[in-house]
Design an enzyme around this catalytic site. Structure first.
Site, PDB file in Angstrom:
ATOM      1  N   ARG A  43       7.185  12.102   0.907  1.00 20.94           N
ATOM      2  CA  ARG A  43       6.377  11.383   0.025  1.00 20.94           C
ATOM      3  C   ARG A  43       5.236  10.583   0.854  1.00 20.94           C
ATOM      4  O   ARG A  43       4.303   9.835   0.258  1.00 20.94           O
ATOM      5  CB  ARG A  43       7.286  10.020  -0.549  1.00 20.94           C
ATOM      6  CG  ARG A  43       8.159  10.615  -1.796  1.00 20.94           C
ATOM      7  CD  ARG A  43       8.963   9.497  -2.363  1.00 20.94           C
ATOM      8  NE  ARG A  43       8.201   8.541  -3.084  1.00 20.94           N
ATOM      9  CZ  ARG A  43       8.562   7.486  -3.575  1.00 20.94           C
ATOM     10  NH1 ARG A  43       9.834   6.878  -3.313  1.00 20.94           N
ATOM     11  NH2 ARG A  43       7.946   6.623  -4.271  1.00 20.94           N
ATOM     12  N   LYS A  73       1.341   1.651  -1.906  1.00 22.01           N
ATOM     13  CA  LYS A  73       2.542   1.210  -1.867  1.00 22.01           C
ATOM     14  C   LYS A  73       3.232   1.806  -0.689  1.00 22.01           C
ATOM     15  O   LYS A  73       2.943   2.799  -0.286  1.00 22.01           O
ATOM     16  CB  LYS A  73       3.431   1.598  -3.413  1.00 22.01           C
ATOM     17  CG  LYS A  73       3.340   3.220  -3.412  1.00 22.01           C
ATOM     18  CD  LYS A  73       3.944   3.442  -4.973  1.00 22.01           C
ATOM     19  CE  LYS A  73       4.334   4.934  -4.925  1.00 22.01           C
ATOM     20  NZ  LYS A  73       5.083   5.146  -6.378  1.00 22.01           N
ATOM     21  N   HIS A  74       4.502   1.201  -0.377  1.00 19.73           N
ATOM     22  CA  HIS A  74       5.467   0.036  -0.792  1.00 19.73           C
ATOM     23  C   HIS A  74       5.250  -0.988   0.115  1.00 19.73           C
ATOM     24  O   HIS A  74       6.218  -0.876   1.205  1.00 19.73           O
ATOM     25  CB  HIS A  74       6.949   0.677  -0.818  1.00 19.73           C
ATOM     26  CG  HIS A  74       7.079   1.729  -1.864  1.00 19.73           C
ATOM     27  ND1 HIS A  74       6.924   3.117  -1.323  1.00 19.73           N
ATOM     28  CD2 HIS A  74       7.354   2.008  -3.083  1.00 19.73           C
ATOM     29  CE1 HIS A  74       7.137   3.916  -2.476  1.00 19.73           C
ATOM     30  NE2 HIS A  74       7.413   3.180  -3.379  1.00 19.73           N
ATOM     31  N   HIS A  86      16.497   1.930  -4.217  1.00 19.39           N
ATOM     32  CA  HIS A  86      16.980   2.448  -5.653  1.00 19.39           C
ATOM     33  C   HIS A  86      18.547   2.125  -5.795  1.00 19.39           C
ATOM     34  O   HIS A  86      19.143   1.768  -6.935  1.00 19.39           O
ATOM     35  CB  HIS A  86      16.931   3.949  -6.179  1.00 19.39           C
ATOM     36  CG  HIS A  86      15.440   4.248  -6.368  1.00 19.39           C
ATOM     37  ND1 HIS A  86      14.661   4.653  -5.231  1.00 19.39           N
ATOM     38  CD2 HIS A  86      14.520   4.354  -7.299  1.00 19.39           C
ATOM     39  CE1 HIS A  86      13.308   4.870  -5.612  1.00 19.39           C
ATOM     40  NE2 HIS A  86      13.301   4.529  -6.801  1.00 19.39           N
ATOM     41  N   ASP A 158       7.718  -3.363  -7.399  1.00 20.66           N
ATOM     42  CA  ASP A 158       8.179  -2.012  -7.667  1.00 20.66           C
ATOM     43  C   ASP A 158       9.151  -2.242  -8.561  1.00 20.66           C
ATOM     44  O   ASP A 158       9.351  -3.400  -9.293  1.00 20.66           O
ATOM     45  CB  ASP A 158       9.047  -1.370  -6.599  1.00 20.66           C
ATOM     46  CG  ASP A 158       9.165   0.116  -6.321  1.00 20.66           C
ATOM     47  OD1 ASP A 158       9.185   0.762  -7.246  1.00 20.66           O
ATOM     48  OD2 ASP A 158       9.539   0.599  -5.170  1.00 20.66           O
TER      49      ASP A 158
END
Length: 188
Positions: A43, A73-74, A86, A158
């Site tokens: 990513r 982000k982040h 997560h 987020d």
């Protein structure tokens, strides 16, 4: 040129479908190759600020050319984490380095930040007292992002339903804390 062509096609497709924002680019530095949420899935644009900024700029330019806003982000940087937010809270105090702010600072200074997405990351000296993650912290949002880096755009959380937040505060309380900390849009 290949990246620019890919971003142009992405932005054109989003605009044709009526989207006005893309929650990207990821400007986290891939400083931990074992990172389970950034490096593992490819990513990040890379481990160096210059490379990340260069690709992010191409991403942002293509989207702006097509009338689609973007979101860095982040914040303040997720690339050194050893866990996935997560699944639970992440404390970056042992792994995070100040250079992880460089892509954000550079893009903000060059007026290339439409919005900034705040991560659910704890960090001594950056997120403030009370073990608040960056996404709920006035120290991170108001003092660091707005006052120090001079970001005047929209601050987006987020996903506040992620385990890092939901299991500790619950979505309604987290939303209140995020807005009180200086955020603008609570993403759920």
């Amino acid at each position: 040129p290949a990246a620019e062509d890919a971003y142009e096609a992405m932005a054109e497709g989003l605009a044709e479908l009526g989207f006005t924002i893309n929650f990207g680019p990821v400007v986290d530095l891939a400083v931990n190759p074992r990172n389970p949420v950034i490096a593992r899935f490819g990513r990040s644009f890379g481990a160096t600020p210059d490379k990340v900024v260069r690709y992010a700029e191409a991403f942002i330019d293509a989207h702006r050319d097509n009338g689609v806003a973007t979101s860095l982000k982040h914040f303040p940087g997720h690339g050194s984490s050893t866990a996935d937010s997560h699944e639970g809270a992440i404390d970056l105090s042992e792994t995070w380095h100040r250079r992880e702010l460089t892509p954000f600072a550079s893009l903000i200074a060059r007026d290339l930040a439409d919005t900034v997405m705040i991560g659910h990351l704890e960090l001594d000296g950056v997120t403030g007292p009370g073990a608040l993650p960056a996404s709920l912290s006035p120290v991170t949002i108001t003092e660091l992002l707005r006052n120090t880096l001079c970001f005047g755009g929209l601050v987006i959380s987020d996903d506040l339903a992620m385990d890092a937040i939901e299991h500790h505060w619950g979505t309604p309380e987290a939303t209140r804390l995020m807005i009180e900390a200086g955020g603008d849009i609570a993403l759920i």
